[in-house]
Write a protein that holds these residues in place. Structure first.
Motif, PDB file in Angstrom:
ATOM      1  N   THR A  90       0.850  -1.183   0.000  1.00 14.86           N
ATOM      2  CA  THR A  90       0.000   0.000   0.000  1.00 14.86           C
ATOM      3  C   THR A  90       0.892   1.241   0.000  1.00 14.86           C
ATOM      4  N   CYS A  91       0.318   2.376  -0.348  1.00 14.22           N
ATOM      5  CA  CYS A  91       1.130   3.596  -0.430  1.00 14.22           C
ATOM      6  C   CYS A  91       0.266   4.833  -0.237  1.00 14.22           C
ATOM      7  N   GLY A  92       0.946   5.944  -0.001  1.00 19.66           N
ATOM      8  CA  GLY A  92       0.292   7.248   0.030  1.00 19.66           C
ATOM      9  C   GLY A  92       0.586   7.962  -1.273  1.00 19.66           C
ATOM     10  N   ALA A  93      -0.465   8.394  -1.979  1.00 17.47           N
ATOM     11  CA  ALA A  93      -0.268   9.097  -3.251  1.00 17.47           C
ATOM     12  C   ALA A  93       0.177  10.528  -2.995  1.00 17.47           C
ATOM     13  N   VAL A 179       4.460   7.428  -1.814  1.00 18.43           N
ATOM     14  CA  VAL A 179       5.422   7.048  -0.775  1.00 18.43           C
ATOM     15  C   VAL A 179       4.992   5.732  -0.137  1.00 18.43           C
ATOM     16  N   GLU A 180       5.979   4.851   0.042  1.00 16.05           N
ATOM     17  CA  GLU A 180       5.822   3.624   0.830  1.00 16.05           C
ATOM     18  C   GLU A 180       7.134   3.427   1.571  1.00 16.05           C
ATOM     19  N   MET A 181       7.416   2.179   2.054  1.00 10.83           N
ATOM     20  CA  MET A 181       8.544   2.063   2.988  1.00 10.83           C
ATOM     21  C   MET A 181       9.497   0.892   2.736  1.00 10.83           C
ATOM     22  N   GLU A 182       9.446   0.234   1.577  1.00  9.95           N
ATOM     23  CA  GLU A 182      10.295  -0.947   1.384  1.00  9.95           C
ATOM     24  C   GLU A 182      10.992  -1.053   0.024  1.00  9.95           C
ATOM     25  N   SER A 204      -3.559   3.582  -0.701  1.00 10.11           N
ATOM     26  CA  SER A 204      -4.394   3.430   0.504  1.00 10.11           C
ATOM     27  C   SER A 204      -4.655   4.780   1.172  1.00 10.11           C
ATOM     28  N   ASP A 205      -3.792   5.770   0.854  1.00  5.87           N
ATOM     29  CA  ASP A 205      -3.903   7.101   1.451  1.00  5.87           C
ATOM     30  C   ASP A 205      -3.645   8.130   0.347  1.00  5.87           C
ATOM     31  N   GLN A 206      -4.440   9.179   0.335  1.00  5.29           N
ATOM     32  CA  GLN A 206      -4.153  10.295  -0.566  1.00  5.29           C
ATOM     33  C   GLN A 206      -3.579  11.404   0.322  1.00  5.29           C
ATOM     34  N   ILE A 207      -2.260  11.589   0.221  1.00  2.00           N
ATOM     35  CA  ILE A 207      -1.588  12.468   1.187  1.00  2.00           C
ATOM     36  C   ILE A 207      -2.095  13.909   1.040  1.00  2.00           C
ATOM     37  N   THR A 208      -2.315  14.343  -0.192  1.00  8.20           N
ATOM     38  CA  THR A 208      -2.683  15.745  -0.416  1.00  8.20           C
ATOM     39  C   THR A 208      -4.093  16.049   0.092  1.00  8.20           C
TER      40      THR A 208
HETATM   41  O1  LIG Z   1       0.932   7.201   3.467  1.00 10.58           O
HETATM   42  C1  LIG Z   1       1.332   6.045   3.388  1.00 10.58           C
HETATM   43  C2  LIG Z   1       0.464   4.990   3.114  1.00 10.58           C
HETATM   44  C3  LIG Z   1       0.946   3.740   3.054  1.00 10.58           C
HETATM   45  N1  LIG Z   1       2.263   3.552   3.257  1.00 10.58           N
HETATM   46  C4  LIG Z   1       3.098   4.557   3.522  1.00 10.58           C
HETATM   47  O2  LIG Z   1       4.294   4.335   3.704  1.00 10.58           O
HETATM   48  N2  LIG Z   1       2.618   5.787   3.588  1.00 10.58           N
END
Ligand SMILES: O=c1cc[nH]c(=O)[nH]1
Ligand SMILES: O=P(O)(O)O[C@H]1O[C@H](CO)[C@@H](O)[C@H]1O
Length: 237
Positions: A90-93, A179-182, A204-208
């Protein structure tokens, strides 16, 4: 078994899907694989092997962040001979173009992690990139399934809760999608040991805008990404 994975030799397939969340690994195994068997419960980091379209495929949780993902990536390749690794995360756009539940294929991974600075003595900014064959197969597969996929660079961050949201805006200006973390660790370790790696993500997240999906949704949905990942490892693994 390796230090962090309890599988016997031969119990892990050469093609592995990598969600951060071990319960997403369980959901993927139970939903998409035939005859899935759990091979790992060390630290609760669940791993399963089954078949998809008759081809052996494993799915292994990696935990959150690059130190944890590095351990699983390293052991899967070096202790179990895994050749093909596709992260399903998952990630934040970043920016405003991508929406919740959109699917991304990460062609490259910027990072704020110090791991590669340590690897290269702070002298080289190594560019972690996806395996081109996997990336192409993922794009073809998504097209065949009529699943829209956005291809581009992402950020692998050490922070989930950042004090520097201004840097996210700047990265968006430079075309970084999410953004994600791996992913930077996955791409770097796969390159080091001549394995193939790709990162697929669902927003999974819309950062803006601040929109978010639920934790249940992060664990047990995002089927389109998983279908693309499974078709990709069968086609190009
Ligand atoms: O904002 C997010 C959402 C998912 N994963 C992240 O690292 N950041
Ligand atoms: O949903 P997963 O695959 O864990 O990926 C993302 O979600 C976690 C943060 O919530 C981090 O691991 C990040 O990379």
């Amino acid at each position: 078994m390796s230090t962090h994975i309890g599988a016997a030799p031969g119990e892990i397939a050469p093609r592995v899907l990598l969600p951060g969340d071990p319960l997403r690994a369980k959901w993927i195994a139970e939903t998409f694989l035939t005859d899935a068997k759990c091979y790992n419960n060390v630290r609760g980091m669940l791993g399963y092997t089954g078949t998809y379209q008759g081809v052996p495929v494993s799915v292994q949780g990696t935990g959150m962040g690059m130190p944890s993902a590095s351990i699983y990536t390293h052991e899967l390749i070096n202790d179990y001979g895994v050749q093909t690794l596709v992260r399903v995360g998952t990630c934040g756009a970043l920016g405003t173009t991508l929406k919740l539940r959109d699917v991304i294929a990460a062609s490259g991974s910027c990072t704020d992690s110090n791991m590669n600075r340590i690897r290269f003595d702070g002298l080289i900014d190594y560019a972690p990139v996806a395996d081109f064959g996997l990336l192409r197969a993922a794009v073809d597969t998504a097209e065949a399934r009529s699943i829209p996929v956005t291809v581009g660079p992402i950020l692998a961050a050490d922070f989930f809760y950042t004090d520097r949201p201004d840097l996210y805006d700047r990265l968006a200006d430079y075309g970084v999608l999410a953004v994600e973390m791996e992913s930077a660790a996955l791409y770097t370790i796969a390159a080091r040991f001549r394995a193939k790696a790709l990162t697929l993500l669902t927003v999974s997240d819309q950062i803006t805008t601040g929109e978010k999906t639920t934790s249940q949704e992060r664990q047990e949905t995002f089927a389109q990404m998983v279908e693309v990942a499974l078709d990709t490892v069968v086609k190009a693994g």
